[in-house]
Design a protein around this motif. Structure first.
Motif, short mmCIF file in Angstrom:
data_model
loop_
_atom_site.label_atom_id
_atom_site.label_comp_id
_atom_site.label_asym_id
_atom_site.label_seq_id
_atom_site.Cartn_x
_atom_site.Cartn_y
_atom_site.Cartn_z
N ILE A 7 -107.09 -69.77 -42.15
CA ILE A 7 -106.24 -69.17 -43.19
C ILE A 7 -105.84 -70.24 -44.20
CG2 ILE A 7 -103.95 -68.17 -43.61
CD1 ILE A 7 -104.30 -66.68 -40.88
N ASP A 8 -105.43 -71.40 -43.71
CA ASP A 8 -105.03 -72.50 -44.60
C ASP A 8 -106.21 -73.01 -45.43
OD1 ASP A 8 -102.48 -72.26 -43.55
OD2 ASP A 8 -102.68 -74.01 -42.22
N ALA A 9 -107.38 -73.16 -44.78
CA ALA A 9 -108.55 -73.67 -45.50
C ALA A 9 -108.97 -72.74 -46.63
CB ALA A 9 -109.71 -73.87 -44.53
N ALA A 10 -108.74 -71.45 -46.45
CA ALA A 10 -109.15 -70.47 -47.44
C ALA A 10 -108.04 -70.06 -48.39
CB ALA A 10 -109.69 -69.23 -46.74
N SER A 11 -106.82 -70.53 -48.16
CA SER A 11 -105.65 -70.14 -48.96
C SER A 11 -105.56 -68.62 -49.08
CB SER A 11 -105.72 -70.78 -50.35
OG SER A 11 -105.78 -72.17 -50.27
N LEU A 12 -105.60 -67.95 -47.94
CA LEU A 12 -105.60 -66.49 -47.93
C LEU A 12 -104.25 -65.91 -48.35
CD1 LEU A 12 -107.54 -65.74 -44.62
CD2 LEU A 12 -108.42 -65.85 -46.97
N THR A 13 -104.31 -64.74 -48.95
CA THR A 13 -103.13 -63.97 -49.31
C THR A 13 -103.07 -62.77 -48.38
OG1 THR A 13 -103.40 -64.60 -51.62
CG2 THR A 13 -101.99 -62.70 -51.16
N PRO A 14 -102.00 -62.65 -47.57
CA PRO A 14 -101.94 -61.56 -46.60
C PRO A 14 -101.97 -60.18 -47.26
CG PRO A 14 -100.19 -63.17 -46.22
CD PRO A 14 -100.84 -63.51 -47.53
N LEU A 15 -102.45 -59.22 -46.49
CA LEU A 15 -102.43 -57.84 -46.95
C LEU A 15 -100.99 -57.39 -47.13
CD1 LEU A 15 -105.04 -56.24 -44.50
CD2 LEU A 15 -105.42 -57.03 -46.83
N ALA A 16 -100.75 -56.50 -48.07
CA ALA A 16 -99.40 -55.98 -48.28
C ALA A 16 -98.91 -55.26 -47.03
CB ALA A 16 -99.38 -55.04 -49.47
N GLU A 17 -99.83 -54.63 -46.32
CA GLU A 17 -99.51 -53.90 -45.09
C GLU A 17 -100.60 -54.18 -44.06
OE1 GLU A 17 -99.07 -49.24 -44.11
OE2 GLU A 17 -98.08 -49.94 -45.94
N SER A 18 -100.21 -54.58 -42.87
CA SER A 18 -101.18 -54.86 -41.81
C SER A 18 -101.98 -53.61 -41.47
CB SER A 18 -100.48 -55.36 -40.55
OG SER A 18 -99.90 -56.61 -40.78
N VAL A 19 -103.19 -53.82 -41.02
CA VAL A 19 -104.06 -52.72 -40.59
C VAL A 19 -103.51 -52.14 -39.30
CG1 VAL A 19 -106.39 -52.16 -39.77
CG2 VAL A 19 -106.09 -53.77 -41.66
N ASP A 20 -103.54 -50.83 -39.17
CA ASP A 20 -103.23 -50.17 -37.90
C ASP A 20 -104.51 -50.21 -37.07
OD1 ASP A 20 -102.50 -48.62 -35.75
OD2 ASP A 20 -101.97 -46.85 -36.94
N GLU A 25 -109.91 -49.29 -33.23
CA GLU A 25 -110.45 -49.57 -31.90
C GLU A 25 -110.86 -48.28 -31.18
OE1 GLU A 25 -108.33 -53.82 -30.93
OE2 GLU A 25 -107.31 -52.00 -30.23
N GLU A 26 -110.08 -47.24 -31.38
CA GLU A 26 -110.44 -45.95 -30.78
C GLU A 26 -111.75 -45.43 -31.37
OE1 GLU A 26 -108.67 -41.43 -30.65
OE2 GLU A 26 -107.24 -43.10 -30.64
N HIS A 27 -111.90 -45.53 -32.67
CA HIS A 27 -113.12 -45.08 -33.33
C HIS A 27 -114.35 -45.86 -32.85
CE1 HIS A 27 -115.77 -43.64 -36.55
NE2 HIS A 27 -116.12 -44.91 -36.71
N LEU A 28 -114.21 -47.17 -32.73
CA LEU A 28 -115.32 -48.03 -32.31
C LEU A 28 -115.49 -48.09 -30.79
CD1 LEU A 28 -114.85 -50.97 -34.83
CD2 LEU A 28 -116.58 -49.17 -34.90
N ARG A 29 -114.50 -47.55 -30.05
CA ARG A 29 -114.53 -47.54 -28.59
C ARG A 29 -114.61 -48.96 -28.01
NH1 ARG A 29 -117.90 -43.83 -30.44
NH2 ARG A 29 -119.78 -44.90 -29.75
N MET A 30 -113.84 -49.85 -28.61
CA MET A 30 -113.78 -51.23 -28.12
C MET A 30 -112.49 -51.87 -28.61
SD MET A 30 -116.36 -53.28 -30.74
CE MET A 30 -115.89 -54.93 -30.28
N ARG A 31 -112.04 -52.85 -27.86
CA ARG A 31 -110.92 -53.67 -28.29
C ARG A 31 -111.48 -54.75 -29.20
NH1 ARG A 31 -107.84 -57.73 -24.69
NH2 ARG A 31 -106.45 -58.58 -26.23
N LEU A 32 -110.96 -54.86 -30.39
CA LEU A 32 -111.46 -55.85 -31.34
C LEU A 32 -110.93 -57.24 -31.01
CD1 LEU A 32 -111.08 -53.74 -34.57
CD2 LEU A 32 -113.21 -54.46 -33.51
#
Length: 179
Positions: A7-20, A25-32
């Motif tokens: 995150i620091d190396a890329a100077s990322l800007t967080p999403l305004a709202e985290s992904v639910d 995971e339910e759709h993909l049938r796996m824990r990400l």
């Protein structure tokens, strides 16, 4: 290695709202992988090293939508019916591959999700763009990306002509001009 280092190396800007992540995971049938989820929530879905596009759920570009990535594996299964020798030799029959990134010239990165694995830790497979040759990396998502950044991880399929680690990250979100 940590997500925060990337995150620091890329100077990322967080999403305004985290992904639910639960419905994803339910759709993909796996824990990400938790490091992947943390990276996307930090704003890390986009183009890494001027060549590697990391998918996110609901991406405006359908080909980069993590929710559509199970279709890539379905296409591979069809191809393997005709050419079973192209299936990775160490891929168990009850496993699936979930596409999570692609390069600008066709290589796709997958997590291998085994039916009995609920840990959220998966080997990463890279296919050559034709689905004929494969490489496996026993690394987390973050360790793979940091390894590429620091030159510790290389792939026979990633071109030095296109992969530019001096261009760490470029967001593809609308309104983002992060360079």
């Amino acid at each position: 290695m940590s997500v925060q280092n990337l995150i620091d190396a890329a100077s990322l800007t967080p999403l305004a709202e985290s992904v639910d992540w639960a419905p994803v995971e339910e759709h993909l049938r796996m824990r990400l992988p938790s490091d992947y989820c943390e990276l996307v929530d930090a704003g890390g879905a986009g183009v890494w090293f001027n060549d590697l596009s990391v998918y996110s759920p609901g991406d405006e570009l359908k080909s980069h939508d993590l929710l559509e990535s199970d279709g890539v594996f379905e296409d591979l299964l069809l191809a393997w019916e005709d050419d079973p020798e192209y299936r990775p030799a160490d891929l168990p029959e009850d496993s699936c591959l979930i596409a999570w990134a692609t390069t600008g010239h066709g290589e796709t990165l997958f997590w291998r999700a085994d039916a009995d694995n609920t840990s959220g830790v998966y080997p990463i497979y890279v296919e050559d763009g034709d689905g004929v040759r494969w490489e496996r990396f026993d690394l987390s998502t973050i360790d793979l990306l940091l390894g590429i950044l620091h030159g510790d991880v290389t792939s026979q399929f990633f071109s030095d002509l296109f992969m530019d680690t001096s261009q760490v990250f470029r967001s593809q979100r609308r309104g983002d001009d992060q360079e």
